[in-house]
Write a protein that holds these residues in place. Structure first.
Motif, PDB file in Angstrom:
ATOM      1  N   GLY A 163       0.813  -1.208   0.000  1.00 54.36           N
ATOM      2  CA  GLY A 163       0.000   0.000   0.000  1.00 54.36           C
ATOM      3  C   GLY A 163       0.848   1.260   0.000  1.00 54.36           C
ATOM      4  N   ALA A 164       1.926   1.274   0.782  1.00 56.56           N
ATOM      5  CA  ALA A 164       2.817   2.435   0.829  1.00 56.56           C
ATOM      6  C   ALA A 164       3.508   2.647  -0.512  1.00 56.56           C
ATOM      7  N   ALA A 165       3.958   1.558  -1.123  1.00 54.62           N
ATOM      8  CA  ALA A 165       4.604   1.669  -2.434  1.00 54.62           C
ATOM      9  C   ALA A 165       3.637   2.206  -3.470  1.00 54.62           C
ATOM     10  N   LEU A 166       2.404   1.709  -3.443  1.00 59.34           N
ATOM     11  CA  LEU A 166       1.400   2.150  -4.409  1.00 59.34           C
ATOM     12  C   LEU A 166       1.077   3.624  -4.234  1.00 59.34           C
ATOM     13  N   ARG A 167       1.004   4.091  -2.988  1.00 57.97           N
ATOM     14  CA  ARG A 167       0.718   5.507  -2.749  1.00 57.97           C
ATOM     15  C   ARG A 167       1.821   6.389  -3.300  1.00 57.97           C
ATOM     16  N   ARG A 168       3.070   5.965  -3.175  1.00 56.90           N
ATOM     17  CA  ARG A 168       4.178   6.765  -3.729  1.00 56.90           C
ATOM     18  C   ARG A 168       4.122   6.792  -5.254  1.00 56.90           C
ATOM     19  N   ILE A 169       3.815   5.658  -5.849  1.00 52.73           N
ATOM     20  CA  ILE A 169       3.702   5.614  -7.306  1.00 52.73           C
ATOM     21  C   ILE A 169       2.588   6.548  -7.778  1.00 52.73           C
ATOM     22  N   GLN A 170       1.449   6.504  -7.103  1.00 53.05           N
ATOM     23  CA  GLN A 170       0.321   7.356  -7.479  1.00 53.05           C
ATOM     24  C   GLN A 170       0.643   8.830  -7.287  1.00 53.05           C
ATOM     25  N   LEU A 171       1.347   9.163  -6.207  1.00 59.65           N
ATOM     26  CA  LEU A 171       1.737  10.553  -5.959  1.00 59.65           C
ATOM     27  C   LEU A 171       2.647  11.066  -7.072  1.00 59.65           C
ATOM     28  N   VAL A 222      13.642   1.170 -15.600  1.00 54.34           N
ATOM     29  CA  VAL A 222      13.122   1.615 -16.897  1.00 54.34           C
ATOM     30  C   VAL A 222      12.334   2.911 -16.731  1.00 54.34           C
ATOM     31  N   ALA A 223      11.518   2.992 -15.676  1.00 52.47           N
ATOM     32  CA  ALA A 223      10.737   4.201 -15.424  1.00 52.47           C
ATOM     33  C   ALA A 223      11.648   5.396 -15.145  1.00 52.47           C
ATOM     34  N   ILE A 224      12.710   5.189 -14.396  1.00 51.91           N
ATOM     35  CA  ILE A 224      13.620   6.292 -14.069  1.00 51.91           C
ATOM     36  C   ILE A 224      14.324   6.796 -15.331  1.00 51.91           C
ATOM     37  N   VAL A 225      14.771   5.874 -16.194  1.00 56.22           N
ATOM     38  CA  VAL A 225      15.366   6.300 -17.466  1.00 56.22           C
ATOM     39  C   VAL A 225      14.354   7.108 -18.272  1.00 56.22           C
ATOM     40  N   ILE A 239       7.702   5.506 -19.766  1.00 59.22           N
ATOM     41  CA  ILE A 239       7.164   5.672 -18.410  1.00 59.22           C
ATOM     42  C   ILE A 239       5.837   4.955 -18.250  1.00 59.22           C
ATOM     43  N   GLN A 240       4.943   5.069 -19.223  1.00 57.83           N
ATOM     44  CA  GLN A 240       3.577   4.570 -19.075  1.00 57.83           C
ATOM     45  C   GLN A 240       3.503   3.070 -18.776  1.00 57.83           C
ATOM     46  N   PRO A 241       4.094   2.189 -19.598  1.00 60.78           N
ATOM     47  CA  PRO A 241       4.003   0.760 -19.263  1.00 60.78           C
ATOM     48  C   PRO A 241       4.813   0.390 -18.034  1.00 60.78           C
ATOM     49  N   ALA A 242       5.896   1.137 -17.750  1.00 58.67           N
ATOM     50  CA  ALA A 242       6.682   0.856 -16.543  1.00 58.67           C
ATOM     51  C   ALA A 242       5.861   1.150 -15.295  1.00 58.67           C
ATOM     52  N   LEU A 243       5.175   2.285 -15.266  1.00 50.63           N
ATOM     53  CA  LEU A 243       4.322   2.608 -14.116  1.00 50.63           C
ATOM     54  C   LEU A 243       3.157   1.624 -13.996  1.00 50.63           C
ATOM     55  N   ALA A 244       2.577   1.244 -15.138  1.00 55.05           N
ATOM     56  CA  ALA A 244       1.476   0.274 -15.102  1.00 55.05           C
ATOM     57  C   ALA A 244       1.948  -1.045 -14.500  1.00 55.05           C
ATOM     58  N   THR A 245       3.163  -1.463 -14.862  1.00 56.22           N
ATOM     59  CA  THR A 245       3.706  -2.703 -14.306  1.00 56.22           C
ATOM     60  C   THR A 245       3.969  -2.568 -12.813  1.00 56.22           C
ATOM     61  N   MET A 246       4.454  -1.409 -12.368  1.00 55.59           N
ATOM     62  CA  MET A 246       4.672  -1.189 -10.943  1.00 55.59           C
ATOM     63  C   MET A 246       3.352  -1.248 -10.174  1.00 55.59           C
ATOM     64  N   ILE A 247       2.295  -0.693 -10.755  1.00 59.47           N
ATOM     65  CA  ILE A 247       0.984  -0.753 -10.100  1.00 59.47           C
ATOM     66  C   ILE A 247       0.510  -2.192 -10.002  1.00 59.47           C
ATOM     67  N   VAL A 252      10.788  14.973 -10.516  1.00 61.36           N
ATOM     68  CA  VAL A 252      10.164  14.655  -9.229  1.00 61.36           C
ATOM     69  C   VAL A 252       9.566  13.257  -9.272  1.00 61.36           C
ATOM     70  N   LEU A 253       8.903  12.923 -10.390  1.00 56.37           N
ATOM     71  CA  LEU A 253       8.367  11.568 -10.545  1.00 56.37           C
ATOM     72  C   LEU A 253       9.476  10.531 -10.392  1.00 56.37           C
ATOM     73  N   GLY A 254      10.607  10.765 -11.080  1.00 58.86           N
ATOM     74  CA  GLY A 254      11.732   9.838 -10.977  1.00 58.86           C
ATOM     75  C   GLY A 254      12.243   9.709  -9.559  1.00 58.86           C
ATOM     76  N   ALA A 255      12.347  10.842  -8.852  1.00 64.33           N
ATOM     77  CA  ALA A 255      12.852  10.819  -7.473  1.00 64.33           C
ATOM     78  C   ALA A 255      11.890  10.086  -6.546  1.00 64.33           C
ATOM     79  N   VAL A 256      10.580  10.294  -6.743  1.00 67.93           N
ATOM     80  CA  VAL A 256       9.592   9.646  -5.872  1.00 67.93           C
ATOM     81  C   VAL A 256       9.596   8.134  -6.083  1.00 67.93           C
ATOM     82  N   ILE A 257       9.552   7.687  -7.337  1.00 72.38           N
ATOM     83  CA  ILE A 257       9.478   6.246  -7.566  1.00 72.38           C
ATOM     84  C   ILE A 257      10.807   5.558  -7.263  1.00 72.38           C
ATOM     85  N   ALA A 258      11.903   6.324  -7.258  1.00 72.55           N
ATOM     86  CA  ALA A 258      13.193   5.725  -6.891  1.00 72.55           C
ATOM     87  C   ALA A 258      13.196   5.265  -5.439  1.00 72.55           C
TER      88      ALA A 258
END
Length: 436
Positions: free
Chosen positions: A6-14, A75-78, A113-121, A177-183
């Motif tokens: 849940g915490a990981a998902l909230r960071r991804i969504q943020l 992949v998302a960070i790149v 970014i799009q498929p990488a974030l979808a996979t993380m979710i 910021v997105l890269g820093a948050v998901i890192a």
């Protein structure tokens, strides 16, 4: 869902919401920026936007393989760094070659970014929580885009190139910021083996034949065809055929189109979680089929707006209703289609399946405006409306056809609560693919 997931998902969504907020600053103004502010003309502006779309088409066929091999996080960070570089290049560039190169970098970055974030979710959710996770992502995307576009509209000044540099700089900063948050996200270590596991993945998928497995999965092929028609008939028409029909046939002022787009966003923001509650215990295929019917009504309303003699207020109401109905349908698709892609995928091919669906979406978004623009330019508006009515009805037909190919839990994830039956992620046809 565990606390860690849940915490990981909230960071991804943020991070995703902040990125969408940054996109909102530039998306409505890129064409005007290139053609008028940089004084390069509409032709160059069209090339820049086309380059953005083509760059995504170039990288998407390979993105899924990298996600599945390296994991979605790197992949998302790149992708965020590449997109930030491209966005900043658009703001600082003043010549056509520089702007085209920057648009290519931005397009490739966002496509990654799009498929990488979808996979993380997917990794941070379960079969029963996935619909809500993707609905939340869609809600935050639209909210971020809307707020960003509103603030961007207050900051923009076509007589001052510096105001656009600020807008693109904000967008670039939000990507970083997105890269820093998901890192900082700690993905669940068991995600690699969740669902079907390695033992269910055919030999050729491990050896590099992932596309063969995907094409052999008839359910995924039908879902991709369904996705293409959906994106072609909705998003692919917003800035081309539909806007041309509204202004040239229904005689709607361009400023009214802004109100219509706002109605679309408002419908999504207001209806998303109400719709989620109404649909999450129903069959996904039936929900998507209903979207096709809603969009059929939307296109008929758009067509009727051009037939109202002397009824300008009625025409305006019909066009705004068209955009609002599209928003209602979009809010119904977000908790159904994206989670279904993940539920169809073998565990080791989630990235490939997400990238394939993103590629289909990108193709539709490239062809939709082209077809809509050509038909509008030729003045065949009646044929245009009827084509999209047929496409909308086709969505319903394809959705019901897809429903016949899905397992009960794939079509209705809430059954997982009431049954001990575990729905495998690998379609039977994928398991049966012969080894060469």
């Amino acid at each position: 869902m565990t606390t860690a997931m849940g915490a990981a998902l909230r960071r991804i969504q943020l991070g995703n919401a902040l990125s969408a907020f940054g996109n909102g600053f530039t998306v409505p103004f890129t064409f005007i920026y290139v053609s008028q502010v940089r004084d390069l003309g509409p032709g160059t502006a069209g090339v820049v936007l086309m380059t953005f779309a083509l760059a995504a088409l170039v990288v998407l066929p390979f993105t899924g393989r990298f996600i599945d091999q390296r994991g979605p996080l790197p992949v998302a960070i790149v992708g965020t760094v590449t997109a930030a570089f491209g966005s900043l290049g658009l703001g600082l560039g003043s010549t056509a070659p520089v702007l085209v190169a920057a648009a290519a970098a931005l397009g490739m970055g966002i496509a990654v970014i799009q498929p990488a974030l979808a996979t993380m979710i997917v990794w941070c959710s379960t079969t029963t929580t996935r619909s809500r996770a993707f609905a939340t992502q869609f809600f935050l995307n639209n909210l971020g885009l809307g707020i960003g576009g509103l603030i961007g509209g207050l900051l923009v000044d076509t007589s001052d190139p510096g105001s656009f540099i600020r807008l693109f700089s904000i967008e670039a900063a939000m990507f970083l910021v997105l890269g820093a948050v998901i890192a900082t996200v700690r993905l669940p270590s068991f995600s690699w083996s969740a669902g079907s596991g390695d033992s269910d993945v055919p030999v050729e998928a491990k050896a590099g034949g992932g596309w063969r497995v995907l094409f052999a999965d008839r359910s995924m092929v039908v879902l991709c065809a369904l996705g293409f028609v959906m994106f072609f008939a909705c998003y692919g028409q917003f800035e081309s055929g539909l806007s041309a029909y509204a202004t040239e046939v229904s005689h709607i002022q361009p400023s009214t189109l802004g109100i219509a787009l706002a109605a679309n966003t408002a419908m999504i923001v207001l209806a998303q979680f109400v719709v989620l509650r109404l649909t999450e215990k129903r069959r996904r295929s039936r929900v998507v089929a209903l979207v096709g019917l809603i969009w059929t009504v939307a296109w008929l309303a758009a067509g009727a707006s051009g037939m109202v003699a002397g009824g300008h207020a009625i025409a305006v109401t019909l066009i705004i209703s068209t955009y609002a109905l599209f928003g209602l349908g979009e809010s119904m698709l977000s908790p159904t289609v994206a989670p279904l892609v993940a539920d169809l995928a073998p565990a080791r091919m989630i990235g490939q399946y997400n990238s394939a669906f993103a590629l289909v979406k990108q193709l539709a978004l490239a062809l939709g405006p082209a077809v809509g623009g050509l038909m509008a330019g030729a003045g065949v508006f009646t044929a245009y409306i009827w084509m999209l009515v047929v496409c909308s009805l086709g969505i319903s037909v394809l959705a019901l056809w897809l429903g016949r190919r899905l397992t009960p839990v794939q079509d209705k994830p809430s059954l997982a609560h009431a049954s001990r039956i575990v729905a495998g992620n690998v379609p039977e046809v994928a398991r049966a693919v012969p080894t060469p």
